[in-house]
Design an enzyme around this catalytic site. Structure first.
Site, PDB file in Angstrom:
ATOM      1  N   ASP A   1       0.860  -1.189   0.000  1.00  0.00           N
ATOM      2  CA  ASP A   1       0.000   0.000   0.000  1.00  0.00           C
ATOM      3  C   ASP A   1       0.895   1.237   0.000  1.00  0.00           C
ATOM      4  O   ASP A   1       2.029   1.187   0.461  1.00  0.00           O
ATOM      5  CB  ASP A   1      -0.863   0.042   1.269  1.00  0.00           C
ATOM      6  CG  ASP A   1      -2.001  -0.972   1.261  1.00  0.00           C
ATOM      7  OD1 ASP A   1      -2.301  -1.542   0.201  1.00  0.00           O
ATOM      8  OD2 ASP A   1      -2.590  -1.183   2.336  1.00  0.00           O
TER       9      ASP A   1
ATOM     10  N   ARG B   1      -1.214  -0.664  -8.650  1.00  0.00           N
ATOM     11  CA  ARG B   1      -2.602  -0.358  -8.274  1.00  0.00           C
ATOM     12  C   ARG B   1      -2.714   1.171  -8.265  1.00  0.00           C
ATOM     13  O   ARG B   1      -1.977   1.839  -7.536  1.00  0.00           O
ATOM     14  CB  ARG B   1      -2.913  -0.905  -6.885  1.00  0.00           C
ATOM     15  CG  ARG B   1      -4.257  -0.403  -6.349  1.00  0.00           C
ATOM     16  CD  ARG B   1      -4.316  -0.376  -4.841  1.00  0.00           C
ATOM     17  NE  ARG B   1      -4.377  -1.694  -4.258  1.00  0.00           N
ATOM     18  CZ  ARG B   1      -3.936  -1.952  -3.026  1.00  0.00           C
ATOM     19  NH1 ARG B   1      -3.379  -1.013  -2.286  1.00  0.00           N
ATOM     20  NH2 ARG B   1      -4.025  -3.160  -2.542  1.00  0.00           N
TER      21      ARG B   1
HETATM   22  P1  FDA Z   1     -14.278   9.229  -4.860  1.00  0.00           P
HETATM   23  O1  FDA Z   1     -13.695   9.605  -3.567  1.00  0.00           O
HETATM   24  O2  FDA Z   1     -14.458  10.239  -5.916  1.00  0.00           O
HETATM   25  O3  FDA Z   1     -15.557   8.372  -4.646  1.00  0.00           O
HETATM   26  C1  FDA Z   1     -16.367   7.913  -5.699  1.00  0.00           C
HETATM   27  C2  FDA Z   1     -17.621   7.264  -5.114  1.00  0.00           C
HETATM   28  O4  FDA Z   1     -17.235   6.091  -4.383  1.00  0.00           O
HETATM   29  C3  FDA Z   1     -18.361   8.123  -4.083  1.00  0.00           C
HETATM   30  O5  FDA Z   1     -19.256   9.006  -4.697  1.00  0.00           O
HETATM   31  C4  FDA Z   1     -19.030   7.060  -3.246  1.00  0.00           C
HETATM   32  O6  FDA Z   1     -20.170   6.544  -3.897  1.00  0.00           O
HETATM   33  C5  FDA Z   1     -18.004   5.953  -3.206  1.00  0.00           C
HETATM   34  N1  FDA Z   1     -17.077   6.075  -2.042  1.00  0.00           N
HETATM   35  C6  FDA Z   1     -15.797   6.448  -2.071  1.00  0.00           C
HETATM   36  N2  FDA Z   1     -15.247   6.395  -0.843  1.00  0.00           N
HETATM   37  C7  FDA Z   1     -16.236   5.990  -0.016  1.00  0.00           C
HETATM   38  C8  FDA Z   1     -16.305   5.754   1.382  1.00  0.00           C
HETATM   39  N3  FDA Z   1     -15.270   5.901   2.185  1.00  0.00           N
HETATM   40  N4  FDA Z   1     -17.488   5.327   1.896  1.00  0.00           N
HETATM   41  C9  FDA Z   1     -18.580   5.158   1.106  1.00  0.00           C
HETATM   42  N5  FDA Z   1     -18.566   5.369  -0.233  1.00  0.00           N
HETATM   43  C10 FDA Z   1     -17.421   5.780  -0.784  1.00  0.00           C
HETATM   44  N6  FDA Z   1      -5.289   5.122  -0.815  1.00  0.00           N
HETATM   45  C11 FDA Z   1      -3.981   5.351  -0.523  1.00  0.00           C
HETATM   46  O7  FDA Z   1      -3.606   6.493  -0.283  1.00  0.00           O
HETATM   47  N7  FDA Z   1      -3.102   4.286  -0.506  1.00  0.00           N
HETATM   48  C12 FDA Z   1      -3.465   3.023  -0.804  1.00  0.00           C
HETATM   49  O8  FDA Z   1      -2.636   2.102  -0.793  1.00  0.00           O
HETATM   50  C13 FDA Z   1      -4.840   2.790  -1.113  1.00  0.00           C
HETATM   51  N8  FDA Z   1      -5.281   1.523  -1.408  1.00  0.00           N
HETATM   52  C14 FDA Z   1      -6.564   1.354  -1.875  1.00  0.00           C
HETATM   53  C15 FDA Z   1      -6.973   0.103  -2.335  1.00  0.00           C
HETATM   54  C16 FDA Z   1      -8.228  -0.053  -2.901  1.00  0.00           C
HETATM   55  C17 FDA Z   1      -8.622  -1.397  -3.416  1.00  0.00           C
HETATM   56  C18 FDA Z   1      -9.096   1.072  -3.010  1.00  0.00           C
HETATM   57  C19 FDA Z   1     -10.429   0.955  -3.676  1.00  0.00           C
HETATM   58  C20 FDA Z   1      -8.704   2.306  -2.521  1.00  0.00           C
HETATM   59  C21 FDA Z   1      -7.456   2.454  -1.931  1.00  0.00           C
HETATM   60  N9  FDA Z   1      -7.063   3.685  -1.425  1.00  0.00           N
HETATM   61  C22 FDA Z   1      -5.729   3.881  -1.108  1.00  0.00           C
HETATM   62  C23 FDA Z   1      -8.058   4.752  -1.163  1.00  0.00           C
HETATM   63  C24 FDA Z   1      -8.144   5.754  -2.302  1.00  0.00           C
HETATM   64  O9  FDA Z   1      -6.975   6.520  -2.363  1.00  0.00           O
HETATM   65  C25 FDA Z   1      -9.351   6.690  -2.140  1.00  0.00           C
HETATM   66  O10 FDA Z   1      -9.201   7.428  -0.959  1.00  0.00           O
HETATM   67  C26 FDA Z   1     -10.689   5.983  -2.086  1.00  0.00           C
HETATM   68  O11 FDA Z   1     -10.747   4.909  -2.972  1.00  0.00           O
HETATM   69  C27 FDA Z   1     -11.839   6.967  -2.470  1.00  0.00           C
HETATM   70  O12 FDA Z   1     -11.653   7.436  -3.774  1.00  0.00           O
HETATM   71  P2  FDA Z   1     -12.476   6.909  -5.045  1.00  0.00           P
HETATM   72  O13 FDA Z   1     -11.476   6.625  -6.122  1.00  0.00           O
HETATM   73  O14 FDA Z   1     -13.324   5.766  -4.694  1.00  0.00           O
HETATM   74  O15 FDA Z   1     -13.274   8.144  -5.581  1.00  0.00           O
END
Ligand code: FDA
Length: 319
Positions: A130, A181
């Protein structure tokens, strides 16, 4: 502003001591965490596998304060890998280097990670590092490169699209054939290091997706492994339908097969989108955290989405 406050709270010892005493907080965290024990985590993995999803298991923990804790965390990961291999489940592991001693001693951290990655290699497993806050980025690449120089290729990284530096980082990582990732980034970073506006983070996410998809295609479009453990070069980790759609459309346009484009999402978030992508024939991996060190992970999930704070308060009202 709210995000910065939550990220501060996620690291504050005093806040952790208060919140982890509240039973309702643990119950609210249950939405995002598979359980306290490895047995509970394996039960979740089996259920997700049965629904067609692969898994990456995170034994929660980060920012340990002593090397003895890092050694204990390393041992826990060795046990976890034994269990994954013995239980014959479609899972790999994700871990944080500050859990393995990065902040205490870089060489010790690399040695700990090397043990975990060798153990995984023995049963065809894979380890994802990560990515944490930007103060650890250079050291993270250093440890990753140290592992690659030992000839290990069952280890991959994560890259954050909110950082300006990520374009250069991705270029260098792709030169080395890294499995990446791609995430937006979950920490609070200053404007001299990270895009302050969501629209720029999103645009950079799409640009980096295209770079990695092109590289995956040029490298032969290696698919996810048949046992679901080793991911392809490209993993899109986002719940944002627009980012998912942009990556899908570009991959289709350039001819990257579905099996070489993995989507990853967090346990408890956007199950509808997970189902939709799996039904469309893409490999989907669910990130499943477990363990008693749930506090910082949970507070980062609150930071990402203000609506989660209401969900948290509902648990307080229900008691
Ligand atoms: P965005 O924040 O724009 O969200 C899009 C939509 O997703 C929202 O409108 C909502 O519907 C849903 N959503 C997102 N977050 C949610 C929450 N917490 N609760 C409920 N619904 C939610 N970060 C990092 O810094 N280091 C890492 O190693 C990782 N590893 C990682 C692994 C995996 C498999 C995932 C999916 C994410 C990570 N992250 C991470 C977290 C990532 O950086 C980010 O903070 C979150 O995924 C939220 O961003 P989105 O891309 O989902 O988009």
């Amino acid at each position: 502003m709210l995000k910065a406050l939550f990220i501060y709270l996620s690291k504050a010892r005093w806040a952790r001591q208060i919140v982890t005493r509240w039973g309702f907080a643990r119950r609210a965290a249950g939405r995002f965490i598979a359980g306290d024990t490895l047995d509970e985590a394996i039960t979740s993995v089996r259920a997700l596998n049965a629904r067609g999803f692969n898994v990456t298991l995170d034994h929660l923990g980060e920012n340990v304060s002593a090397l003895s804790d890092a050694l204990r965390a390393t041992d826990d990961y060795l046990v976890l890998i034994d269990r994954i291999c013995g239980a014959d489940v479609r899972a790999n592991v994700s871990l944080k280097l500050t859990q393995l001693g990065l902040l205490q001693d870089l060489q010790a951290c690399q040695d700990n990670l090397s043990c975990v990655v060798h153990k995984a290699q023995a049963c065809g497993g894979f380890v994802r590092i990560d990515i944490e806050d930007s103060s650890t980025t250079d050291r993270t690449w250093q440890v990753y490169r140290g592992l690659r120089s030992q000839g290990l290729d069952n280890v991959g990284v994560a890259v954050q699209s909110y950082l300006y530096r990520s374009v250069d980082d991705v270029k260098k990582l792709l030169d080395d054939g890294a499995r990446i990732r791609l995430v937006k980034g979950a920490y609070s970073e200053p404007a001299n290091l990270a895009f302050p506006l969501k629209k720029d983070v999103d645009a950079n996410f799409d640009a980096l997706s295209r770079m990695i998809i092109d590289a995956a295609l040029a490298a032969g479009s290696r698919p996810v492994s048949a046992d679901g453990r080793v991911p392809p070069m490209m993993a899109i980790a986002s719940h944002d339908p627009a980012r998912v759609e942009a990556a899908r459309a570009y991959a289709e346009r350039v001819g990257l097969p579905k099996s070489a484009l993995e989507f990853q999402m967090l346990y408890g978030i956007r199950q509808d989108l997970q189902e939709k992508l799996a039904a469309a024939g893409y490999p989907v991996r669910v990130y499943v955290p477990y363990g008693t060190e749930w506090y910082p992970y949970f507070v980062r999930r609150l930071a990402e989405r203000p609506a989660n704070v209401w969900f948290f308060l509902e648990h307080l009202v229900r008691g």
